[in-house]
Design an enzyme around this catalytic site. Structure first.
Site, PDB file in Angstrom:
ATOM      1  N   ARG A 171      36.592   9.839  23.131  1.00 28.18           N
ATOM      2  CA  ARG A 171      35.387   9.599  22.338  1.00 28.18           C
ATOM      3  C   ARG A 171      35.407  10.354  21.016  1.00 28.18           C
ATOM      4  O   ARG A 171      34.638  10.033  20.109  1.00 28.18           O
ATOM      5  CB  ARG A 171      34.143  10.016  23.134  1.00 28.18           C
ATOM      6  CG  ARG A 171      33.821   9.089  24.269  1.00 28.18           C
ATOM      7  CD  ARG A 171      32.396   9.137  24.719  1.00 28.18           C
ATOM      8  NE  ARG A 171      31.812  10.450  24.871  1.00 28.18           N
ATOM      9  CZ  ARG A 171      30.913  10.749  25.811  1.00 28.18           C
ATOM     10  NH1 ARG A 171      30.571   9.826  26.695  1.00 28.18           N
ATOM     11  NH2 ARG A 171      30.386  11.943  25.886  1.00 28.18           N
ATOM     12  N   LYS A 186      41.010  21.311  21.703  1.00 23.22           N
ATOM     13  CA  LYS A 186      41.192  22.270  22.801  1.00 23.22           C
ATOM     14  C   LYS A 186      40.642  21.635  24.069  1.00 23.22           C
ATOM     15  O   LYS A 186      39.430  21.511  24.236  1.00 23.22           O
ATOM     16  CB  LYS A 186      40.455  23.580  22.558  1.00 23.22           C
ATOM     17  CG  LYS A 186      40.788  24.641  23.623  1.00 23.22           C
ATOM     18  CD  LYS A 186      39.820  25.809  23.639  1.00 23.22           C
ATOM     19  CE  LYS A 186      38.622  25.553  24.523  1.00 23.22           C
ATOM     20  NZ  LYS A 186      38.988  25.404  25.970  1.00 23.22           N
ATOM     21  N   ALA A 188      39.761  21.551  28.151  1.00 17.92           N
ATOM     22  CA  ALA A 188      39.353  22.580  29.114  1.00 17.92           C
ATOM     23  C   ALA A 188      40.573  23.113  29.854  1.00 17.92           C
ATOM     24  O   ALA A 188      41.484  22.354  30.203  1.00 17.92           O
ATOM     25  CB  ALA A 188      38.348  21.998  30.098  1.00 17.92           C
ATOM     26  N   GLY A 239      29.923  20.224  26.017  1.00 11.46           N
ATOM     27  CA  GLY A 239      29.909  21.323  26.971  1.00 11.46           C
ATOM     28  C   GLY A 239      28.517  21.871  27.150  1.00 11.46           C
ATOM     29  O   GLY A 239      27.523  21.162  26.929  1.00 11.46           O
ATOM     30  N   SER A 240      28.418  23.133  27.511  1.00 16.18           N
ATOM     31  CA  SER A 240      27.126  23.730  27.817  1.00 16.18           C
ATOM     32  C   SER A 240      26.304  23.942  26.553  1.00 16.18           C
ATOM     33  O   SER A 240      26.841  24.134  25.458  1.00 16.18           O
ATOM     34  CB  SER A 240      27.321  25.074  28.530  1.00 16.18           C
ATOM     35  OG  SER A 240      27.781  26.056  27.619  1.00 16.18           O
ATOM     36  N   GLU A 261      27.382  17.374  22.194  1.00 15.34           N
ATOM     37  CA  GLU A 261      26.863  16.734  23.406  1.00 15.34           C
ATOM     38  C   GLU A 261      26.781  17.843  24.435  1.00 15.34           C
ATOM     39  O   GLU A 261      27.791  18.325  24.929  1.00 15.34           O
ATOM     40  CB  GLU A 261      27.782  15.600  23.854  1.00 15.34           C
ATOM     41  CG  GLU A 261      27.138  14.725  24.923  1.00 15.34           C
ATOM     42  CD  GLU A 261      27.853  14.804  26.252  1.00 15.34           C
ATOM     43  OE1 GLU A 261      27.241  15.349  27.205  1.00 15.34           O
ATOM     44  OE2 GLU A 261      28.996  14.346  26.351  1.00 15.34           O
ATOM     45  N   CYS A 295      27.555  14.900  33.103  1.00 14.93           N
ATOM     46  CA  CYS A 295      26.453  15.393  32.274  1.00 14.93           C
ATOM     47  C   CYS A 295      25.234  14.493  32.314  1.00 14.93           C
ATOM     48  O   CYS A 295      24.096  14.958  32.142  1.00 14.93           O
ATOM     49  CB  CYS A 295      26.923  15.576  30.831  1.00 14.93           C
ATOM     50  SG  CYS A 295      27.629  14.089  30.092  1.00 14.93           S
ATOM     51  N   GLU A 394      20.874  22.427  35.484  1.00 14.61           N
ATOM     52  CA  GLU A 394      21.760  21.297  35.731  1.00 14.61           C
ATOM     53  C   GLU A 394      22.598  21.576  36.985  1.00 14.61           C
ATOM     54  O   GLU A 394      23.260  22.612  37.071  1.00 14.61           O
ATOM     55  CB  GLU A 394      22.659  21.080  34.519  1.00 14.61           C
ATOM     56  CG  GLU A 394      23.397  19.765  34.530  1.00 14.61           C
ATOM     57  CD  GLU A 394      24.080  19.478  33.196  1.00 14.61           C
ATOM     58  OE1 GLU A 394      24.384  18.310  32.930  1.00 14.61           O
ATOM     59  OE2 GLU A 394      24.315  20.438  32.429  1.00 14.61           O
ATOM     60  N   SER A 454      26.853   4.573  30.555  1.00 13.87           N
ATOM     61  CA  SER A 454      27.772   4.727  29.423  1.00 13.87           C
ATOM     62  C   SER A 454      28.495   3.420  29.095  1.00 13.87           C
ATOM     63  O   SER A 454      28.852   2.643  29.986  1.00 13.87           O
ATOM     64  CB  SER A 454      28.802   5.806  29.730  1.00 13.87           C
ATOM     65  OG  SER A 454      28.181   7.025  30.028  1.00 13.87           O
TER      66      SER A 454
END
Length: 490
Positions: A171, A186, A188, A239-240, A261, A295, A394, A454
């Site tokens: 994406r 980068k 994860a 991510g967070s 996001e 997410c 979450e 999605s």
């Protein structure tokens, strides 16, 4: 239960494990490596290069060097590279699914779904690459010609999460390439193998050296230090919320373009007039994909009180059919969580709710699972006290947390009682009610009477503390373009 096979071992052994810089795979500075762990049994899948701050800088140097030439590359040429990448990804979709299930632990059916979904971003943005347009106008005052021109924003820094090893990178990479931007990624540290494989695919598809760099690292700070370099012109992060906001603040020092996001706390609203079979079926797609580590997975199931028991009975009937096991076992329909740290996070939330008085059902793992695997049982919680942490945190696990309401107004108040606003789900057979809820819920995306949300052709993103910017859709490529106004005399 099967955790490895000769086919999987051979595939993993064939994967690139170096840093991808300037079109080649390299060892990290000092030969440093990090272990990629199989969450299904705790074994080491592979050792990959662990980039240092100097390695990240070397990757940035390579994309900066390639930026001007890539920006001038004809849109059709960029499009054809993306289209070729799509074709290779489709051809190798089963290998991709195996890689993702091995490093993430996710069951193969879900990984196959991501392989198809992630590939579609390359097809979509192959088509969008040749649709970048501008505008030509006359000034209303009659004294100027106005040209609106779109140019690539420049070198991009991208940080992707572990829960969608292919799609989250696709994406970001596909629209950047389509727009004429170079990009350093980068991935994860839990799931880097898929991204390194994607880099190999893009090289095979004809992507010029230097347009993409992939630098896995065990130190996020070594990579985020790139945001202090004025040559970087955009940050894209998934991510967070906490980490995303810290990175955005760092990026603001150089006025970078930023798209984020971030976390979600999605409501799943079931009205009494809903088709309860449809609503229960949708739980499978919305919540159970990736064992709930998504997410946009619903976090808060809000059910009109007079149909709660019937709805839960239908949901439990469907959840009982899931088979837990190693992600790469063909019999598994849901696998372990991403690691023991994730298991502990989910366990703490569930235990907190139960101690405070919540009712728990299901919640048992079968015998025979690998002892070192990071498994957590499908769990249903109801009658959850308002002070339970699970309402505001979450979950990222296979937990159905149910609360009740009695009116549409109350449902909206509960749904919006969160700082987050990524996704939401609404179930009602009354069109007016469904639209009132869909329009009234503060979220960037709302699914009505369905669990799948999605789509590469649709804008993906949230509001409030769930981020800014959009990925996918017509809007996705705009995140990688600057608008320039050129004024000429009339």
């Amino acid at each position: 239960m099967t955790t490895t096979s000769p086919q999987l071992t051979e595939l993993i052994d064939s994967l690139p494990t170096g840093l991808f810089i300037d079109g080649q795979f390299h060892d990290a500075e000092g030969g440093k490596t990090l272990d990629v762990i199989n969450p299904s049994d705790g074994s080491v899948l592979a050792k990959i290069a662990a980039g240092s701050a100097a390695d990240a800088r070397r990757g940035l140097d390579s994309i900066v060097k390639a930026q001007k030439k890539w920006a001038k590359t004809p849109a059709r040429e960029r499009s054809e590279i993306l289209r070729k990448a799509f074709e290779i990804l489709v051809e190798r979709s089963e290998a991709l699914a195996l890689i993702m299930s091995a490093e993430l632990g996710r069951a193969l059916p879900d990984s196959r779904g991501e392989a198809a979904y992630g590939a579609e971003f390359f097809r979509w943005f192959a088509e969008e690459a040749v649709r970048i347009s501008g505008d030509y106008r006359h000034s209303p005052s009659g004294n100027a010609r106005m040209i609106v021109h779109h140019q690539p924003v420049g070198p991009v820094v991208a940080i992707t999460p572990w829960n969608f090893p292919l799609a989250m990178g696709a994406r970001k990479i596909a629209p950047a390439i389509a727009a004429g931007c170079t990009i350093i990624v980068k991935p994860a540290s839990k799931t880097p193998l898929t991204m390194l494989y994607l880099a190999q695919v893009l090289k095979e598809a004809g992507l010029p050296d230097g347009v993409l760099a992939v630098v896995p690292t065990a130190s996020a700070r070594d990579f985020s230090a790139l945001l202090d370099d004025p040559r970087v012109r955009k940050l894209t992060f998934t991510g967070s919320t906490e980490v995303g906001q810290m990175l955005a603040a760092q990026a603001a020092q150089h006025s970078l373009n930023v798209s984020l996001e971030l976390g979600g706390n999605a409501p799943y609203v079931v009205m009494a007039d809903a088709d309860l079979d449809v609503a229960a079926d949708a739980v499978v797609a919305a919540k159970m994909r990736g064992a709930g580590q998504v997410c946009i997975a619903p976090n808060r199931f809000l059910v009109e009180e007079n149909v709660k028991d019937e709805f839960l009975a239908k949901v439990e009937e469907r959840l009982q059919k899931f088979v837990v096991g190693p992600g790469t076992d063909p019999k598994s329909t849901y696998g372990p969580l991403s690691g023991d740290d994730q298991v502990e996070t989910v366990r703490e939330l569930v235990d907190d709710a139960v101690v405070l008085g919540a009712t728990k059902s299901m919640g048992q793992l079968p015998d025979g699972l690998p002892a070192q695997g990071s498994y957590y049982p499908i769990t249903i919680l109801s009658d959850i006290p308002a002070e339970a942490k699970i309402h505001s945190t979450e979950i990222f696990g296979p937990v159905i947390a149910v609360s009740t309401f009695s009116t549409v107004k109350e449902a909206l108040e509960i749904a919006n009682d969160t700082p987050f606003g990524l996704a939401a789900y609404v179930f009602s057979e009354n069109l007016s009610t469904a639209l009132e809820l869909a329009e009234g819920i503060e979220a960037g995306m709302v699914a009505v009477n369905k669990g799948a949300l999605s789509d590469p052709a649709a804008p993906f993103g949230g509001v409030k503390e769930s981020g800014n910017g959009r990925e996918g859709g017509f809007e996705g490529i705009e995140e990688y373009l600057e608008t320039k106004f050129i004024s000429l005399p009339l």
